[in-house]
Write an enzyme that holds these catalytic residues in place. Structure first.
Site, PDB file in Angstrom:
ATOM      1  N   ARG A 198       0.840  -1.192   0.000  1.00  0.00           N
ATOM      2  CA  ARG A 198       0.000   0.000   0.000  1.00  0.00           C
ATOM      3  C   ARG A 198       0.882   1.252   0.000  1.00  0.00           C
ATOM      4  NH1 ARG A 198      -3.557  -2.454  -1.716  1.00  0.00           N
ATOM      5  NH2 ARG A 198      -5.615  -2.906  -0.852  1.00  0.00           N
ATOM      6  N   GLU A 236      -4.028   7.521  -4.492  1.00  0.00           N
ATOM      7  CA  GLU A 236      -4.425   7.065  -5.829  1.00  0.00           C
ATOM      8  C   GLU A 236      -5.744   7.706  -6.244  1.00  0.00           C
ATOM      9  OE1 GLU A 236      -4.379   2.793  -5.591  1.00  0.00           O
ATOM     10  OE2 GLU A 236      -2.277   2.758  -4.991  1.00  0.00           O
ATOM     11  N   HIS A 248      -1.583   0.433  -9.966  1.00  0.00           N
ATOM     12  CA  HIS A 248      -2.245  -0.517  -9.057  1.00  0.00           C
ATOM     13  C   HIS A 248      -2.877  -1.689  -9.838  1.00  0.00           C
ATOM     14  CE1 HIS A 248      -4.271  -0.802  -4.853  1.00  0.00           C
ATOM     15  NE2 HIS A 248      -4.087  -2.009  -5.360  1.00  0.00           N
TER      16      HIS A 248
HETATM   17  P1  NDP Z   1      -1.315 -11.357   4.903  1.00  0.00           P
HETATM   18  O1  NDP Z   1      -2.170 -10.895   6.016  1.00  0.00           O
HETATM   19  O2  NDP Z   1      -1.261 -12.791   4.545  1.00  0.00           O
HETATM   20  O3  NDP Z   1       0.201 -10.877   5.145  1.00  0.00           O
HETATM   21  C1  NDP Z   1       0.531  -9.637   5.690  1.00  0.00           C
HETATM   22  C2  NDP Z   1       1.890  -9.769   6.360  1.00  0.00           C
HETATM   23  O4  NDP Z   1       2.318  -8.473   6.795  1.00  0.00           O
HETATM   24  C3  NDP Z   1       1.876 -10.675   7.580  1.00  0.00           C
HETATM   25  O5  NDP Z   1       2.951 -11.559   7.477  1.00  0.00           O
HETATM   26  C4  NDP Z   1       2.055  -9.719   8.765  1.00  0.00           C
HETATM   27  O6  NDP Z   1       2.827 -10.362   9.788  1.00  0.00           O
HETATM   28  C5  NDP Z   1       2.819  -8.577   8.121  1.00  0.00           C
HETATM   29  N1  NDP Z   1       2.577  -7.292   8.814  1.00  0.00           N
HETATM   30  C6  NDP Z   1       1.375  -6.723   9.079  1.00  0.00           C
HETATM   31  N2  NDP Z   1       1.537  -5.569   9.745  1.00  0.00           N
HETATM   32  C7  NDP Z   1       2.876  -5.418   9.917  1.00  0.00           C
HETATM   33  C8  NDP Z   1       3.667  -4.435  10.560  1.00  0.00           C
HETATM   34  N3  NDP Z   1       3.129  -3.368  11.146  1.00  0.00           N
HETATM   35  N4  NDP Z   1       5.014  -4.595  10.552  1.00  0.00           N
HETATM   36  C9  NDP Z   1       5.575  -5.669   9.963  1.00  0.00           C
HETATM   37  N5  NDP Z   1       4.868  -6.641   9.327  1.00  0.00           N
HETATM   38  C10 NDP Z   1       3.529  -6.516   9.313  1.00  0.00           C
HETATM   39  O7  NDP Z   1      -1.776 -10.483   3.640  1.00  0.00           O
HETATM   40  P2  NDP Z   1      -1.564 -10.786   2.081  1.00  0.00           P
HETATM   41  O8  NDP Z   1      -0.191 -11.297   1.859  1.00  0.00           O
HETATM   42  O9  NDP Z   1      -2.702 -11.561   1.562  1.00  0.00           O
HETATM   43  O10 NDP Z   1      -1.694  -9.270   1.513  1.00  0.00           O
HETATM   44  C11 NDP Z   1      -0.783  -8.286   1.954  1.00  0.00           C
HETATM   45  C12 NDP Z   1      -1.164  -6.893   1.473  1.00  0.00           C
HETATM   46  O11 NDP Z   1      -0.884  -6.750   0.090  1.00  0.00           O
HETATM   47  C13 NDP Z   1      -2.651  -6.541   1.569  1.00  0.00           C
HETATM   48  O12 NDP Z   1      -2.990  -6.111   2.863  1.00  0.00           O
HETATM   49  C14 NDP Z   1      -2.807  -5.451   0.537  1.00  0.00           C
HETATM   50  O13 NDP Z   1      -2.664  -4.184   1.146  1.00  0.00           O
HETATM   51  C15 NDP Z   1      -1.656  -5.674  -0.425  1.00  0.00           C
HETATM   52  N6  NDP Z   1      -2.145  -6.047  -1.765  1.00  0.00           N
HETATM   53  C16 NDP Z   1      -1.883  -5.239  -2.842  1.00  0.00           C
HETATM   54  C17 NDP Z   1      -2.331  -5.576  -4.100  1.00  0.00           C
HETATM   55  C18 NDP Z   1      -2.048  -4.717  -5.283  1.00  0.00           C
HETATM   56  O14 NDP Z   1      -2.858  -4.711  -6.212  1.00  0.00           O
HETATM   57  N7  NDP Z   1      -0.940  -4.016  -5.337  1.00  0.00           N
HETATM   58  C19 NDP Z   1      -3.136  -6.771  -4.336  1.00  0.00           C
HETATM   59  C20 NDP Z   1      -3.316  -7.571  -3.156  1.00  0.00           C
HETATM   60  C21 NDP Z   1      -2.847  -7.202  -1.923  1.00  0.00           C
HETATM   61  P3  NDP Z   1       2.634  -9.933  11.352  1.00  0.00           P
HETATM   62  O15 NDP Z   1       1.164  -9.928  11.627  1.00  0.00           O
HETATM   63  O16 NDP Z   1       3.419 -10.969  12.116  1.00  0.00           O
HETATM   64  O17 NDP Z   1       3.250  -8.573  11.485  1.00  0.00           O
END
Ligand code: NDP
Length: 328
Positions: free
Chosen positions: A237, A266, A284
């Site tokens: 994001r 965006e 995006h």
């Molecule tokens: P998941 O929930 O599977 O993975 C997110 C990861 O981020 C987890 O491993 C989590 O680990 C980590 N995380 C969350 N908050 C923090 C933090 N503050 N510091 C460090 N690590 C953090 O989500 P997905 O992999 O399915 O998707 C990830 C993101 O990708 C979505 O939320 C979306 O915003 C983005 N996305 C973008 C797209 C695009 O079109 N460009 C399309 C699809 C998704 P932990 O909780 O241990 O911190």
């Protein structure tokens, strides 16, 4: 319709999702998250809300959800749900669902493509050919960048992050990562802070969610730590990046290049990034193939059907997991 379970669609929705919803449920659709756009009669009867990642951050908040006394579920299109205050929805006892997994491979493919385009300047090389420079000026200049010898850090090793890591392992690149907590049974090296990760690698890929915990996490300190050979890729994001700091780092050589699919405001992209020759920019599109968007659309509808017919949500977000099964 099959179920007397009125659904409110907020904003623009994928045509297949909207068509399936209309076959199964009574549907009301409004342009944006404004209760004033809903009639009093509809406000009293709406049971489910469908929203998309096109909505601005936190637009589906408690003030909006609280206006619908019979509301039970929010089914959201997209895996990121920064447009919904999910923690607050849990306080209202609502379940929120998103569309994980079905897009992970597509987004990971795009991330790898964006990385290659950024490091090897492939879009610029194509422009060179199309503009006739190959004939008039000769070969495209050798690229300073290469993937060879790089080490990759993933900020957000979740579903998509893992899919990226698996792909880059096949490229022969060492992988490490930063999450708030280490992932069990994973050989990739864990770093407890983002700056520590940036020090350890020269290629940083952001695929963390865009919420308060990641707001402007990619800042001057992290970019300095990444270093002058550094490449930053963002498919997570835009809110996770201090875009002024990034533009500055690209301009003054603090890092080498960046590849960005997402931006803080965006569809507006800062002029400083538009003008940066060492930035590769995409609008995006990481999940934006017909097949993947169709699968996401189906999951939006299937979550609602499963909820209405069997009282459980298929893919509840973590904050509302306690409400994923209908209380008797
Ligand atoms: P998941 O929930 O599977 O993975 C997110 C990861 O981020 C987890 O491993 C989590 O680990 C980590 N995380 C969350 N908050 C923090 C933090 N503050 N510091 C460090 N690590 C953090 O989500 P997905 O992999 O399915 O998707 C990830 C993101 O990708 C979505 O939320 C979306 O915003 C983005 N996305 C973008 C797209 C695009 O079109 N460009 C399309 C699809 C998704 P932990 O909780 O241990 O911190």
């Amino acid at each position: 319709t099959v179920h007397d379970y009125p659904i409110l669609i907020v904003g623009r929705l994928h045509a297949h999702a909207a068509a399936r919803l209309r076959e199964i449920f009574p549907v009301v659709q409004i342009d944006g998250p404004d209760v004033a756009l809903v009639s009093e009669e509809d406000r009293q009867r709406i049971r489910g809300i469908v929203g998309t990642t096109d909505l601005k951050a936190s637009s589906l908040d408690t003030a909006f959800a609280g206006a619908f006394p019979k509301l039970e579920i929010m089914s959201s299109f997209g895996v990121g749900y920064d447009h919904i205050d999910a923690g607050d929805m849990a306080k209202l006892g609502l379940v929120v669902t998103n569309t994980p997994d079905v897009l992970s491979g597509e987004v990971a493919d795009t991330a790898v493509g964006l990385l290659l385009n950024t490091v090897r300047e492939l879009p610029k090389a194509e422009r060179w050919l199309r503009e006739g420079n190959w004939i008039t000026k000769g070969p495209y200049p050798l690229t300073r960048g290469t993937l060879r010898g790089r080490s990759v850090g993933i900020f957000g090793l979740g579903r998509i992050g893992l899919a990226i890591a698996h792909r880059l392992e096949a490229f022969g690149l060492p992988i490490s990562y930063h999450n708030r907590r280490p992932v069990a049974d994973i050989a990739y090296r864990y770093h407890a802070s983002l700056t520590e990760l940036a020090v350890a690698v020269d290629t940083l890929i952001c695929v963390a969610p865009g919420d308060a915990s990641t707001d402007k996490a990619i800042n001057t300190e992290v970019l300095k730590a990444l270093g002058s050979n550094g490449v930053f890729i963002n498919v997570g994001r835009g809110s996770s990046v201090d875009e002024d700091a990034l533009a500055q780092a690209l301009a003054d050589g603090t890092i080498m290049a960046a590849g960005l699919d997402v931006f803080a405001h965006e569809p507006h992209v800062p002029e400083t990034l538009l003008n940066a020759e060492n930035a590769t920019l995409l609008p995006h599109v990481a999940s934006a193939s017909q097949a993947t968007r169709q699968a996401m659309a189906d999951l939006v509808v299937d979550n609602l059907i499963e909820w209405v017919e069997r009282g459980r949500a298929l893919t509840p977000v973590a904050e509302t997991r306690d409400f994923a099964v209908r209380k008797a």
